[in-house]
Design a protein around this motif. Structure first.
Motif, PDB file in Angstrom:
ATOM      1  N   SER A 192     -27.051 -15.981  -2.205  1.00  0.00           N
ATOM      2  CA  SER A 192     -26.560 -16.633  -1.193  1.00  0.00           C
ATOM      3  C   SER A 192     -25.968 -16.644   0.055  1.00  0.00           C
ATOM      4  O   SER A 192     -26.091 -17.320   0.763  1.00  0.00           O
ATOM      5  CB  SER A 192     -25.226 -17.393  -1.806  1.00  0.00           C
ATOM      6  N   ALA A 193     -26.451 -15.378   0.128  1.00  0.00           N
ATOM      7  CA  ALA A 193     -25.553 -14.922   1.528  1.00  0.00           C
ATOM      8  C   ALA A 193     -27.130 -14.389   2.135  1.00  0.00           C
ATOM      9  O   ALA A 193     -27.088 -14.301   3.504  1.00  0.00           O
ATOM     10  CB  ALA A 193     -24.458 -13.456   1.367  1.00  0.00           C
ATOM     11  N   TRP A 194     -27.579 -14.330   1.750  1.00  0.00           N
ATOM     12  CA  TRP A 194     -29.264 -13.502   2.178  1.00  0.00           C
ATOM     13  C   TRP A 194     -29.474 -14.394   3.477  1.00  0.00           C
ATOM     14  O   TRP A 194     -29.889 -13.153   4.268  1.00  0.00           O
ATOM     15  CB  TRP A 194     -29.757 -12.730   1.208  1.00  0.00           C
ATOM     16  N   PRO A 195     -29.450 -15.542   3.181  1.00  0.00           N
ATOM     17  CA  PRO A 195     -30.181 -16.795   4.926  1.00  0.00           C
ATOM     18  C   PRO A 195     -29.288 -16.018   5.494  1.00  0.00           C
ATOM     19  O   PRO A 195     -29.789 -16.149   7.016  1.00  0.00           O
ATOM     20  CB  PRO A 195     -30.738 -17.930   4.023  1.00  0.00           C
ATOM     21  N   THR A 196     -28.066 -16.619   5.772  1.00  0.00           N
ATOM     22  CA  THR A 196     -27.234 -16.097   6.578  1.00  0.00           C
ATOM     23  C   THR A 196     -27.482 -14.723   7.741  1.00  0.00           C
ATOM     24  O   THR A 196     -27.645 -14.274   8.760  1.00  0.00           O
ATOM     25  CB  THR A 196     -25.339 -16.215   6.043  1.00  0.00           C
ATOM     26  N   PHE A 197     -27.433 -13.201   6.935  1.00  0.00           N
ATOM     27  CA  PHE A 197     -27.646 -12.730   7.175  1.00  0.00           C
ATOM     28  C   PHE A 197     -29.261 -12.271   7.795  1.00  0.00           C
ATOM     29  O   PHE A 197     -29.172 -11.959   8.916  1.00  0.00           O
ATOM     30  CB  PHE A 197     -27.483 -11.357   6.633  1.00  0.00           C
ATOM     31  N   ALA A 198     -30.024 -13.045   7.074  1.00  0.00           N
ATOM     32  CA  ALA A 198     -31.111 -12.690   7.921  1.00  0.00           C
ATOM     33  C   ALA A 198     -31.308 -13.488   8.947  1.00  0.00           C
ATOM     34  O   ALA A 198     -32.475 -12.996  10.286  1.00  0.00           O
ATOM     35  CB  ALA A 198     -32.863 -13.279   7.255  1.00  0.00           C
ATOM     36  N   GLU A 199     -31.157 -14.682   9.124  1.00  0.00           N
ATOM     37  CA  GLU A 199     -31.051 -16.268  10.729  1.00  0.00           C
ATOM     38  C   GLU A 199     -30.155 -15.408  11.662  1.00  0.00           C
ATOM     39  O   GLU A 199     -30.468 -15.319  12.457  1.00  0.00           O
ATOM     40  CB  GLU A 199     -30.461 -17.150  10.063  1.00  0.00           C
ATOM     41  N   ARG A 200     -28.554 -14.767  11.158  1.00  0.00           N
ATOM     42  CA  ARG A 200     -27.873 -14.058  11.945  1.00  0.00           C
ATOM     43  C   ARG A 200     -28.138 -12.760  12.745  1.00  0.00           C
ATOM     44  O   ARG A 200     -27.094 -12.903  13.663  1.00  0.00           O
ATOM     45  CB  ARG A 200     -26.737 -14.514  11.614  1.00  0.00           C
ATOM     46  N   GLY A 201     -27.827 -11.682  11.682  1.00  0.00           N
ATOM     47  CA  GLY A 201     -28.145 -11.112  11.615  1.00  0.00           C
ATOM     48  C   GLY A 201     -26.667  -9.986  11.911  1.00  0.00           C
ATOM     49  O   GLY A 201     -25.626 -10.993  11.782  1.00  0.00           O
ATOM     50  N   ALA A 210     -20.013 -24.130   3.025  1.00  0.00           N
ATOM     51  CA  ALA A 210     -19.502 -23.710   2.064  1.00  0.00           C
ATOM     52  C   ALA A 210     -20.961 -22.758   0.964  1.00  0.00           C
ATOM     53  O   ALA A 210     -20.701 -22.029  -0.130  1.00  0.00           O
ATOM     54  CB  ALA A 210     -19.299 -24.668   0.291  1.00  0.00           C
ATOM     55  N   ASP A 211     -21.668 -23.205   0.737  1.00  0.00           N
ATOM     56  CA  ASP A 211     -23.083 -22.730   0.349  1.00  0.00           C
ATOM     57  C   ASP A 211     -23.372 -21.232   0.640  1.00  0.00           C
ATOM     58  O   ASP A 211     -23.851 -20.600   0.058  1.00  0.00           O
ATOM     59  CB  ASP A 211     -24.474 -23.776   0.560  1.00  0.00           C
ATOM     60  N   THR A 212     -23.985 -21.455   1.956  1.00  0.00           N
ATOM     61  CA  THR A 212     -24.350 -19.762   2.729  1.00  0.00           C
ATOM     62  C   THR A 212     -23.450 -18.927   3.454  1.00  0.00           C
ATOM     63  O   THR A 212     -22.760 -17.665   3.395  1.00  0.00           O
ATOM     64  CB  THR A 212     -25.566 -20.273   3.448  1.00  0.00           C
ATOM     65  N   LEU A 213     -21.772 -19.543   4.450  1.00  0.00           N
ATOM     66  CA  LEU A 213     -21.423 -18.763   4.674  1.00  0.00           C
ATOM     67  C   LEU A 213     -20.296 -18.426   4.568  1.00  0.00           C
ATOM     68  O   LEU A 213     -20.413 -17.105   4.498  1.00  0.00           O
ATOM     69  CB  LEU A 213     -20.757 -19.843   5.974  1.00  0.00           C
ATOM     70  N   ALA A 214     -19.533 -18.186   3.417  1.00  0.00           N
ATOM     71  CA  ALA A 214     -19.122 -18.454   2.582  1.00  0.00           C
ATOM     72  C   ALA A 214     -19.524 -17.345   1.459  1.00  0.00           C
ATOM     73  O   ALA A 214     -19.084 -15.859   1.371  1.00  0.00           O
ATOM     74  CB  ALA A 214     -18.351 -19.241   1.418  1.00  0.00           C
ATOM     75  N   PRO A 215     -20.599 -16.942   0.894  1.00  0.00           N
ATOM     76  CA  PRO A 215     -21.171 -15.830   0.039  1.00  0.00           C
ATOM     77  C   PRO A 215     -21.185 -14.956   0.453  1.00  0.00           C
ATOM     78  O   PRO A 215     -20.624 -13.563   1.182  1.00  0.00           O
ATOM     79  CB  PRO A 215     -22.690 -16.895  -0.738  1.00  0.00           C
ATOM     80  N   ALA A 216     -21.804 -15.193   2.489  1.00  0.00           N
ATOM     81  CA  ALA A 216     -22.148 -13.994   3.209  1.00  0.00           C
ATOM     82  C   ALA A 216     -20.363 -13.099   3.485  1.00  0.00           C
ATOM     83  O   ALA A 216     -20.258 -11.859   3.459  1.00  0.00           O
ATOM     84  CB  ALA A 216     -22.934 -14.683   4.462  1.00  0.00           C
ATOM     85  N   ALA A 217     -19.585 -13.844   3.870  1.00  0.00           N
ATOM     86  CA  ALA A 217     -18.824 -13.666   4.180  1.00  0.00           C
ATOM     87  C   ALA A 217     -17.883 -12.384   2.769  1.00  0.00           C
ATOM     88  O   ALA A 217     -16.975 -11.543   2.117  1.00  0.00           O
ATOM     89  CB  ALA A 217     -17.520 -14.546   4.051  1.00  0.00           C
ATOM     90  N   ILE A 218     -18.258 -13.198   1.289  1.00  0.00           N
ATOM     91  CA  ILE A 218     -17.591 -13.042   0.458  1.00  0.00           C
ATOM     92  C   ILE A 218     -18.575 -10.982   0.776  1.00  0.00           C
ATOM     93  O   ILE A 218     -17.961 -10.454  -0.100  1.00  0.00           O
ATOM     94  CB  ILE A 218     -18.245 -13.115  -0.578  1.00  0.00           C
ATOM     95  N   VAL A 219     -19.679 -10.973   0.820  1.00  0.00           N
ATOM     96  CA  VAL A 219     -20.470  -9.904   1.034  1.00  0.00           C
ATOM     97  C   VAL A 219     -20.161  -8.475   2.140  1.00  0.00           C
ATOM     98  O   VAL A 219     -19.421  -7.506   1.618  1.00  0.00           O
ATOM     99  CB  VAL A 219     -22.508 -10.093   0.968  1.00  0.00           C
ATOM    100  N   VAL A 220     -19.586  -9.408   2.758  1.00  0.00           N
ATOM    101  CA  VAL A 220     -19.076  -8.343   3.720  1.00  0.00           C
ATOM    102  C   VAL A 220     -17.816  -7.950   3.227  1.00  0.00           C
ATOM    103  O   VAL A 220     -16.953  -7.141   3.869  1.00  0.00           O
ATOM    104  CB  VAL A 220     -18.527  -9.627   4.973  1.00  0.00           C
ATOM    105  N   LEU A 221     -16.528  -9.052   2.518  1.00  0.00           N
ATOM    106  CA  LEU A 221     -15.603  -8.608   2.178  1.00  0.00           C
ATOM    107  C   LEU A 221     -15.597  -7.024   1.466  1.00  0.00           C
ATOM    108  O   LEU A 221     -15.229  -6.015   0.748  1.00  0.00           O
ATOM    109  CB  LEU A 221     -14.966  -9.799   1.089  1.00  0.00           C
TER     110      LEU A 221
END
Lengths: 222, 300, 319
Positions: free
Chosen positions: C57-66, C286-297
């Motif tokens: 779920s988090a992958w697109p966020t990191f891929a697009e936003r870096g 809820a669907d992409t940013l929250a999982p990305a934040a979880i990955v950071v945490l």
């Protein structure tokens, strides 16, 4: 300072001290044996007491050393060559002390010889005998000083001279029985017997050293 | 003596001659033997005196009424079966027992005449004068140098620390083995070396007395003999008290030996001093049957 | 030739062989081992599935936003929103926890282990500390709201939030982890062998010299490891912060705010960011940013745990 620290330096010192003290005691006894020979062959009555007196420090030293060996046996738990040496030392001490007593016994016979007519054959034999036994004893002390096992191995053969001369002396004394009188005969028998015993003690001492060094007693009746 | 013929010489004459030189031999170079171990003289002054010392742990009476003098520049050994209180007694001498909350000492232990348990006595000062070496080698997890220097540092030693460290390690017969790696961890040393390091650490504060509580029990035989030899050297300068469960060790190293035993009464094991004498006497002619039974291995 | 003696030897051999050799694999023990293995595999599978779900779920966020996702502050626009504000808040909280809980906790542990007499009072304190470590974190939030927030306000650090700021949050988190710091430090101090203490006393050291020169240095690795782990706990806690008024919505700190303003103003923390994003009605949050934040945490937490393991390994086995 490599090997700066022997593990039992102090104990080794104690063993060295025992050996040095044995040599010293043996030398004291040897000196008294030679003196006894001179007293007998030259009839020096005035030196009899000196020989007897010189045996006191020998006895004192003997008891002192015996106690020391006993203490080391009790406190240091010696094993192997150390154990053999210390057991040999107790026996050597005994042999030395007995030899010292025999030198005293020899000079005590001199008074009995006072006034006996001079006999060159007898004097010569006593001289040879005293010399041979003193040499045997010296040799034994040398064995202690150098921890030389070879001396003990050859000691029986070396001692044969003393036995031969003693036999010659007894024969000569028997032949001169009438000329020198019974008391002198008895005295000379004792003197011969005592010198021979001293040489035997010398043989034993050297053999004890052989045992201490090699762990085996030399062949013979030891 | 049966073959002694015609002699009246008193061969049990123990008196020494006036001059040995009179009878001195010409045959061999000789040296007079020095007095060997195990025959201490009474010339050494009493430095520590235990008088009627009783030790308790809570209600448990661990040691009953021990009295004995400890003379300076001698090795005094405490031997006895487990639970006889020998360790308790040695730890009471420099007040290490204070560290056990329930421990209590009654009676007096005087050091140069001063009661170590008098009010106002600072146990820290006591321990600087009466050092201790423990059963298990316990170097600090620091460098060899720091181990030795710690004691002097806290007692504000003002001299040349390098020199003191070298001197202490030399006296402990360890210098040659560690002089090139003083900054290495003490844990890199072997057990025997660690124990000698602990001895160096103890003597670095220049104590009068060294207490050794089974100092070799964790070491192999060769390391043990080295420690024993070291003790023999150290007693030229220090008074040593050693607890050992190894009787042969006590025999080898000590001048005087105290034998402790243990009484079991109503389930309580109370240690007491049975016999105190010079070591040669204890091991050749003990006066008490209990001592005899223990040292001959028939009890304990 | 078979004599009686060799027959007896053979009989003995056979008897011994029979006694010490078993007939084959024991079925019961084999089954038990398989069961344990299955349970282990199952827990790993669940964990892995969870991580894979979040990561995908988090992958697109990191891929697009870096890196901008990490470096950007909070925003109402999912295209530019980032977790930086949360990271800063969490770091400040962790810092306050470290400077408060570490010295107080270690001092308390030293007292309990080295100085306190072994009596009923000490045992009571010890038990209480252990119980406190088990108290739910929300209770500490209530404690913070009732005490620390007014206190912070009372001493003039209330700022624009009236005390509901990162300082009060740090103090509350410090109180939360303090029992754990005390327990782990006490364990570390207790594990220093007594022989080290004896050695110190034996050369005439005072109690404080023994503790400061030997006990603490020896216990320090254990204490540090424990403390790092408690920091990780403080980093991941959400509930107490919610109780004491962490900002769960968007806020933007004034651009020219002083440090004091920042400390006393509204704040958020990384887990709170996760919490609030996952409640957002906008699907992107809820669907992409929250999982990305979880990955950071999780990354931060894994790093902290890794650091703790490294500390322990580096110092283990010294006795």
């Amino acid at each position: 300072m490599e090997s700066a620290f022997d593990t039992r330096h102090h104990y080794d010192d104690e063993l060295d001290d025992i050996r040095a003290a044995l040599v010293e005691l043996g030398s004291m006894v040897a000196a008294n044996i030679r003196r006894a020979g001179v007293v007998v062959t030259e009839g020096r009555l005035n030196e009899v007491d000196a020989v007897i007196g010189a045996d006191r420090p020998i006895n004192a030293r003997y008891h002192d050393l015996e106690e020391k060996v006993f203490t080391i046996l009790a406190l240091q738990q010696p094993v192997a060559s150390d154990l053999r040496f210390l057991v040999a030392a107790t026996r050597i001490l005994y042999e030395m002390e007995r030899s010292g007593d025999l030198a005293v016994n020899i000079v005590k016979q001199v008074r009995r010889l006072d006034g006996v007519p001079t006999d060159l054959r007898l004097d010569g034999l006593v001289l040879r005998l005293s010399d041979a036994s003193a040499r045997m004893f010296d040799h034994a002390v040398e064995a202690v000083a150098t921890m030389n096992a070879a001396i003990g191995i050859g000691a029986e053969q070396e001692d044969e001279e003393t036995d031969t001369v003693t036999g010659d002396l007894f024969t000569a004394v028997t032949e001169r029985q009438d000329a020198i009188g019974l008391e002198a005969c008895v005295a000379l028998f004792y003197i011969g017997r005592f010198f021979e015993r001293i040489a035997d003690h010398g043989v034993n001492i050297a053999q004890h050293i052989t045992f201490a060094v090699t762990g085996e007693f030399p062949d013979g009746d030891g | 003596m049966a073959d002694r013929i015609g002699t009246t010489v008193d061969s049990v004459d123990h008196t020494r001659p006036e001059t040995l030189e009179d009878a001195s031999p010409s045959l061999a170079a000789t040296r007079s033997p020095r007095v060997t171990g195990g025959t201490p003289s009474d010339e050494h002054a009493v430095i520590l005196e235990l008088s009627d010392v009783n030790a308790y742990y809570g209600d448990f009476h661990a040691v009953d009424s021990v009295s004995l003098p400890i003379r300076e520049k001698e090795v005094t050994a405490f031997i006895g079966p487990s639970g006889c209180g020998k360790s308790t007694v040695i730890r009471s001498i420099n007040r290490m027992n204070d560290l056990i909350p329930t421990a209590r000492i009654e009676g007096a232990i005087t050091y140069h005449g001063v009661d170590l348990y008098a009010p106002g006595v600072d146990p820290v000062e006591v321990r600087r004068r009466i050092g201790m070496v423990f059963q298990k080698p316990n170097p600090f997890p620091k460098s060899i140098y720091d181990n030795v220097a710690f004691g002097p540092k806290i007692s504000k030693y003002s001299g040349d620390m390098d020199e003191l460290v070298e001197r202490s390690l030399t006296r402990a017969a360890l210098w040659d083995e560690v002089k090139d790696k003083l900054s290495d961890s003490a844990y890199a040393l072997s057990g025997g070396q660690q124990q000698r390091l602990c001895i160096a650490r103890a003597i670095a504060t220049s104590p009068d007395v060294l207490l050794m509580d089974e100092p070799a029990s964790a070491l192999d035989p060769i390391a043990t003999l080295r420690i024993e030899e070291l003790m023999y050297e150290l007693k030229q300068e220090y008074t040593i008290v050693i607890v050992t469960h190894n009787m042969q060790q006590a025999a080898r190293v000590s001048d005087r030996t105290a034998f402790f035993s243990v009484d079991v009464k109503e389930g309580q094991r109370t240690g007491r001093l049975v016999e105190f004498a010079d070591t040669a006497t204890i091991f050749t002619n003990p006066q008490h049957d209990e001592t005899e039974d223990y040292i001959t291995g028939r009890f304990g | 030739m078979t004599t009686a003696a060799t027959r007896r030897e053979e009989a003995t051999r056979a008897a011994v062989e029979k006694a010490i050799t078993h007939g084959g694999p024991k079925l019961g023990s084999l089954a038990f081992r398989l069961l344990l293995l299955a349970l282990l595999v199952m827990s790993f599978v669940i964990l892995a599935a969870l991580l894979a779900d979040i990561a995908s779920s988090a992958w697109p966020t990191f891929a697009e936003r870096g890196p901008s996702f990490v470096m950007n502050g909070l925003s109402l626009n999912p295209a530019t929103a980032g977790v930086w504000t949360g990271i800063v808040g969490s770091l400040i909280i962790a810092f306050i926890v470290a400077i408060l809980a570490f010295p107080v906790g270690v001092a308390a542990a030293i007292y309990l282990e080295e100085y306190a007499p072994d009596n009923r009072r000490t045992r009571f304190v010890d038990t209480t500390v252990r119980n406190l470590a088990g108290v739910p974190s929300i209770v500490y939030g209530l404690l913070g709201l009732a005490i620390f927030v007014p206190v912070v306000r009372g001493i003039g650090l209330g700022g624009s939030t009236g005390g509901k700021n990162v300082i009060a949050a740090g103090i509350t988190m410090a109180a939360l982890v303090l029992p754990i710091v005390i327990i782990t430090s006490a364990e570390a101090i207790r594990s220093v062998p007594n022989s080290i203490r004896d050695a110190g006393y034996g050369v005439g050291a005072t109690q404080w010299e023994v503790i400061s020169s030997h006990v603490l240095p020896s216990a320090l690795p254990g204490i540090l490891t424990g403390t790092v782990l408690t920091l990780a706990r403080a980093f991941g806690e959400t509930a107490p912060l919610l109780v004491i008024g962490v900002a769960t919505g968007f806020f933007s700190p004034a651009g020219d705010a002083t440090l004091l303003d920042q400390l006393t103003g509204p704040y958020t923390a990384l887990p709170v960011v996760v919490f609030s994003w996952s409640r957002q009605t906008q699907a992107a949050f809820a669907d992409t940013l929250a999982p990305a934040a979880i990955v950071v945490l999780l990354t931060v937490l894994f790093a902290l745990n890794g650091f703790a393991i490294w500390l322990r390994n580096r110092t283990e086995g010294r006795w």
